[in-house]
Motif scaffolding. Structure first.
Motif, PDB file in Angstrom:
ATOM      1  N   GLN A   5      -7.041  28.341 -46.792  1.00  0.00           N
ATOM      2  CA  GLN A   5      -6.338  29.148 -45.637  1.00  0.00           C
ATOM      3  C   GLN A   5      -5.165  29.705 -46.100  1.00  0.00           C
ATOM      4  O   GLN A   5      -4.136  29.046 -45.828  1.00  0.00           O
ATOM      5  CB  GLN A   5      -6.526  28.275 -44.498  1.00  0.00           C
ATOM      6  N   THR A   6      -4.987  30.695 -46.522  1.00  0.00           N
ATOM      7  CA  THR A   6      -3.706  31.459 -46.883  1.00  0.00           C
ATOM      8  C   THR A   6      -3.302  32.241 -45.873  1.00  0.00           C
ATOM      9  O   THR A   6      -3.936  32.628 -44.725  1.00  0.00           O
ATOM     10  CB  THR A   6      -3.914  32.377 -48.250  1.00  0.00           C
ATOM     11  N   GLU A   7      -2.236  33.204 -45.843  1.00  0.00           N
ATOM     12  CA  GLU A   7      -1.598  33.921 -44.930  1.00  0.00           C
ATOM     13  C   GLU A   7      -2.706  35.104 -44.821  1.00  0.00           C
ATOM     14  O   GLU A   7      -3.059  35.661 -43.808  1.00  0.00           O
ATOM     15  CB  GLU A   7      -0.274  34.525 -45.285  1.00  0.00           C
ATOM     16  N   ALA A   8      -3.001  35.650 -46.015  1.00  0.00           N
ATOM     17  CA  ALA A   8      -4.302  36.547 -45.963  1.00  0.00           C
ATOM     18  C   ALA A   8      -5.344  36.227 -45.253  1.00  0.00           C
ATOM     19  O   ALA A   8      -6.047  37.112 -44.278  1.00  0.00           O
ATOM     20  CB  ALA A   8      -4.465  37.101 -47.280  1.00  0.00           C
ATOM     21  N   ALA A   9      -5.896  35.072 -45.226  1.00  0.00           N
ATOM     22  CA  ALA A   9      -7.170  34.438 -44.582  1.00  0.00           C
ATOM     23  C   ALA A   9      -6.787  34.303 -43.220  1.00  0.00           C
ATOM     24  O   ALA A   9      -7.737  34.793 -42.281  1.00  0.00           O
ATOM     25  CB  ALA A   9      -7.423  33.148 -45.161  1.00  0.00           C
ATOM     26  N   ASP A  10      -5.649  34.041 -42.936  1.00  0.00           N
ATOM     27  CA  ASP A  10      -5.060  34.075 -41.577  1.00  0.00           C
ATOM     28  C   ASP A  10      -5.374  35.412 -40.833  1.00  0.00           C
ATOM     29  O   ASP A  10      -5.756  35.598 -39.611  1.00  0.00           O
ATOM     30  CB  ASP A  10      -3.883  33.307 -41.336  1.00  0.00           C
ATOM     31  N   ARG A  11      -4.895  36.387 -41.603  1.00  0.00           N
ATOM     32  CA  ARG A  11      -4.931  37.787 -40.974  1.00  0.00           C
ATOM     33  C   ARG A  11      -6.352  38.368 -40.741  1.00  0.00           C
ATOM     34  O   ARG A  11      -6.598  38.642 -39.788  1.00  0.00           O
ATOM     35  CB  ARG A  11      -4.091  38.776 -41.748  1.00  0.00           C
ATOM     36  N   MET A  12      -7.033  37.785 -41.661  1.00  0.00           N
ATOM     37  CA  MET A  12      -8.577  38.147 -41.535  1.00  0.00           C
ATOM     38  C   MET A  12      -9.274  37.567 -40.566  1.00  0.00           C
ATOM     39  O   MET A  12      -9.911  38.230 -39.712  1.00  0.00           O
ATOM     40  CB  MET A  12      -9.458  37.764 -42.972  1.00  0.00           C
ATOM     41  N   ILE A  13      -8.859  36.228 -40.242  1.00  0.00           N
ATOM     42  CA  ILE A  13      -9.318  35.414 -39.100  1.00  0.00           C
ATOM     43  C   ILE A  13      -8.950  36.148 -37.916  1.00  0.00           C
ATOM     44  O   ILE A  13      -9.732  36.242 -36.844  1.00  0.00           O
ATOM     45  CB  ILE A  13      -8.963  34.155 -39.149  1.00  0.00           C
ATOM     46  N   ALA A  26     -14.055  32.893 -34.916  1.00  0.00           N
ATOM     47  CA  ALA A  26     -13.715  33.639 -35.880  1.00  0.00           C
ATOM     48  C   ALA A  26     -13.687  32.811 -37.109  1.00  0.00           C
ATOM     49  O   ALA A  26     -14.202  33.142 -38.152  1.00  0.00           O
ATOM     50  CB  ALA A  26     -12.487  34.495 -35.640  1.00  0.00           C
ATOM     51  N   LEU A  27     -13.177  31.799 -37.118  1.00  0.00           N
ATOM     52  CA  LEU A  27     -13.027  30.762 -38.197  1.00  0.00           C
ATOM     53  C   LEU A  27     -14.261  30.164 -38.443  1.00  0.00           C
ATOM     54  O   LEU A  27     -14.463  30.067 -39.868  1.00  0.00           O
ATOM     55  CB  LEU A  27     -12.012  29.458 -37.818  1.00  0.00           C
ATOM     56  N   GLN A  28     -15.233  29.844 -37.479  1.00  0.00           N
ATOM     57  CA  GLN A  28     -16.407  29.372 -37.727  1.00  0.00           C
ATOM     58  C   GLN A  28     -17.308  30.359 -38.387  1.00  0.00           C
ATOM     59  O   GLN A  28     -18.046  30.048 -39.392  1.00  0.00           O
ATOM     60  CB  GLN A  28     -17.224  28.873 -36.759  1.00  0.00           C
ATOM     61  N   GLU A  29     -17.185  31.589 -38.010  1.00  0.00           N
ATOM     62  CA  GLU A  29     -18.165  32.582 -38.399  1.00  0.00           C
ATOM     63  C   GLU A  29     -17.548  32.897 -40.038  1.00  0.00           C
ATOM     64  O   GLU A  29     -18.561  33.208 -40.836  1.00  0.00           O
ATOM     65  CB  GLU A  29     -17.692  34.010 -37.506  1.00  0.00           C
ATOM     66  N   LEU A  30     -16.334  32.880 -40.345  1.00  0.00           N
ATOM     67  CA  LEU A  30     -15.874  33.232 -41.730  1.00  0.00           C
ATOM     68  C   LEU A  30     -16.348  31.966 -42.607  1.00  0.00           C
ATOM     69  O   LEU A  30     -16.943  32.220 -43.453  1.00  0.00           O
ATOM     70  CB  LEU A  30     -14.514  33.036 -41.710  1.00  0.00           C
ATOM     71  N   MET A  31     -16.223  30.676 -42.069  1.00  0.00           N
ATOM     72  CA  MET A  31     -16.773  29.460 -42.924  1.00  0.00           C
ATOM     73  C   MET A  31     -18.345  29.876 -42.979  1.00  0.00           C
ATOM     74  O   MET A  31     -18.835  29.404 -44.129  1.00  0.00           O
ATOM     75  CB  MET A  31     -16.459  28.402 -42.158  1.00  0.00           C
TER      76      MET A  31
END
Length: 78
Positions: A5-13, A26-31
């Motif tokens: 969970q990087t800054e880039a991942a946070d922006r995608m979420i 959104a986090l669940q969808e990404l996981m």
């Protein structure tokens, strides 16, 4: 894709959350798109850094030729 969970991942979420309705959804969808994460959350960069700090410390002086997998439990082990 990295499961950290990087800054880039946070922006995608945040981008996914605008369509998914909430950051949690959104986090669940990404996981789910990554095939799930057995520990239930993405790893944190600090967790990787802690291993690296240990490996370069005097306490790990006798460790040689080892491979460490930091994958949040996604690779099955026996």
């Amino acid at each position: 894709m990295s499961k950290l969970q990087t800054e880039a991942a946070d922006r995608m979420i945040d981008r996914i959350a605008s369509a998914a309705g909430s950051r949690e959804a959104a986090l669940q969808e990404l996981m789910n798109s990554l095939g799930g994460i057995p520990i239930g959350r993405p790893g944190l960069p600090e967790e990787v850094a802690e291993l690296a700090a240990f490996l370069v410390s005097d306490r790990a002086a006798s460790i040689t030729g080892s491979e460490y997998v930091i994958d949040d439990g996604t690779v099955p082990t026996s």
